[in-house]
Design a protein around this motif. Structure first.
Motif, short mmCIF file in Angstrom:
data_model
loop_
_atom_site.label_atom_id
_atom_site.label_comp_id
_atom_site.label_asym_id
_atom_site.label_seq_id
_atom_site.Cartn_x
_atom_site.Cartn_y
_atom_site.Cartn_z
N GLN A 90 0.72 -0.88 -0.26
CA GLN A 90 0.06 -0.09 -0.32
C GLN A 90 1.13 1.55 0.23
O GLN A 90 2.08 1.38 0.80
CB GLN A 90 -0.77 0.18 1.07
N SER A 91 0.45 2.23 -0.97
CA SER A 91 1.79 3.32 -1.44
C SER A 91 0.77 4.61 -0.42
O SER A 91 0.23 4.18 -0.29
CB SER A 91 1.79 3.62 -2.64
N LEU A 92 1.53 5.50 -0.19
CA LEU A 92 1.25 6.49 -0.19
C LEU A 92 0.07 7.69 -0.46
O LEU A 92 0.78 7.53 -1.87
CB LEU A 92 2.49 7.65 0.49
N GLN A 93 -0.78 7.69 -0.14
CA GLN A 93 -1.52 8.37 -1.03
C GLN A 93 -2.51 9.84 -0.49
O GLN A 93 -2.75 8.89 0.77
CB GLN A 93 -1.93 7.68 -1.76
N GLN A 94 -2.54 10.74 -0.88
CA GLN A 94 -3.71 12.13 -0.26
C GLN A 94 -4.99 10.83 -0.18
O GLN A 94 -5.51 10.75 -1.56
CB GLN A 94 -3.68 12.84 -1.17
N VAL A 95 -5.50 11.29 0.70
CA VAL A 95 -6.99 10.43 0.39
C VAL A 95 -8.28 12.26 1.07
O VAL A 95 -8.09 11.98 2.12
CB VAL A 95 -7.70 9.34 1.72
N THR A 96 -9.27 12.09 0.18
CA THR A 96 -9.66 13.50 0.25
C THR A 96 -11.15 12.81 0.68
O THR A 96 -11.77 12.23 0.58
CB THR A 96 -9.87 14.46 -0.99
N LEU A 97 -11.42 13.02 1.95
CA LEU A 97 -12.76 12.62 2.65
C LEU A 97 -13.65 13.98 2.75
O LEU A 97 -13.63 14.91 3.10
CB LEU A 97 -12.58 12.03 4.20
N ALA A 98 -15.05 13.56 2.33
CA ALA A 98 -16.04 14.34 1.32
C ALA A 98 -17.28 14.48 3.26
O ALA A 98 -16.61 13.34 4.24
CB ALA A 98 -16.69 14.21 0.92
N PRO A 99 -17.95 15.58 3.84
CA PRO A 99 -18.96 14.99 5.16
C PRO A 99 -19.07 13.42 4.70
O PRO A 99 -19.59 12.91 3.61
CB PRO A 99 -19.34 15.95 4.50
N ASN A 100 -19.24 12.43 6.11
CA ASN A 100 -19.08 11.12 6.11
C ASN A 100 -18.25 10.35 5.11
O ASN A 100 -18.93 8.82 5.26
CB ASN A 100 -20.76 11.35 5.70
N GLY A 101 -17.57 10.70 4.89
CA GLY A 101 -16.75 9.75 3.46
C GLY A 101 -16.43 9.66 4.85
O GLY A 101 -15.39 9.53 6.37
N GLN A 102 -15.05 7.72 4.56
CA GLN A 102 -14.59 7.20 5.05
C GLN A 102 -13.04 6.53 4.29
O GLN A 102 -13.19 6.99 3.15
CB GLN A 102 -14.90 5.37 4.71
N ALA A 103 -12.35 6.49 5.13
CA ALA A 103 -10.18 6.15 5.53
C ALA A 103 -10.25 4.68 5.91
O ALA A 103 -11.05 5.06 7.22
CB ALA A 103 -9.57 6.72 5.07
#
Length: 197
Positions: free
Chosen positions: A127-140
């Motif tokens: 799993q590489s490093l990546q930017q994750v943008t979470l919208a409201p109610n979004g999950q990571a």
């Protein structure tokens, strides 16, 4: 800025006396002029709310919730998946490794256990490093892995709670969790978008 300078010299025996006269004309240095305050429209254009739509800031702990998604075990190894959810009304970013700490019954860091950042603990899939943008109610999500097989007569370090800190945040979550890290190592992988399968 443009200056006009005139020099006048008078020469006397035994020495030179210089009379220096400078006549300065031209525009005034603009840096000395107070800057005009931006209008309300300009302030609104560059407001944090507008910027966050295109370049969301890092998610802060107060914006998130965290939960355990699943636990899988095999060949002596245990993998646990945790998920962050953006509970705020604004988008935010997660990037990198979360903080992960095992605690004892006194809420102190568990002795004899080292948390290691890894891209592929006990798995062929990296799993590489990546930017994750979470919208409201979004999950990571992210996962941790450890080995719970103990040798005969061995006493494994066992947690009572864990601390999880979102990447680039200062405050943490505390969850009840029993982890028997018999090898003294717990591997944590970086945050990924959605729920890891």
């Amino acid at each position: 800025m443009r200056h006009k300078i005139k020099f006048f010299f008078k020469v006397y025996r035994g020495g030179i006396f210089v009379i220096f006269t400078a006549l300065i004309t031209g525009c005034v240095n603009s840096s000395l002029v107070p800057k005009q305050q931006p209008t309300p429209a300009t302030t609104e254009r560059f407001s944090p709310q507008t910027n966050s739509a295109s370049h969301p800031p890092s998610c802060q702990t107060e914006q998130l919730s965290v939960r355990k998604v699943s636990t899988n075990a095999g060949a002596g190894n245990v993998a646990i998946i945790y998920a962050f959810t953006n509970k705020s009304s604004l988008p935010c970013n997660l990037y990198g490794y979360p903080g992960f700490e095992l605690l004892d019954s006194k809420n102190q860091p568990l002795k004899g256990v080292k948390v290691i950042r890894s891209s592929s603990p006990y798995s062929a899939k990296q799993q590489s490093l990546q930017q994750v943008t979470l919208a409201p109610n979004g999950q990571a999500s992210f996962d941790i892995a450890y080995n719970h097989i103990r040798d005969v007569g061995q006493s494994c370090p066992t947690s009572v709670k864990i601390e999880i800190t979102p990447p680039n945040a200062y405050h943490h979550f505390t969850l009840p969790e029993t982890i028997n890290a018999c090898t003294g190592k717990v591997r944590v992988r970086p945050v990924q978008p959605g729920i890891i399968q």
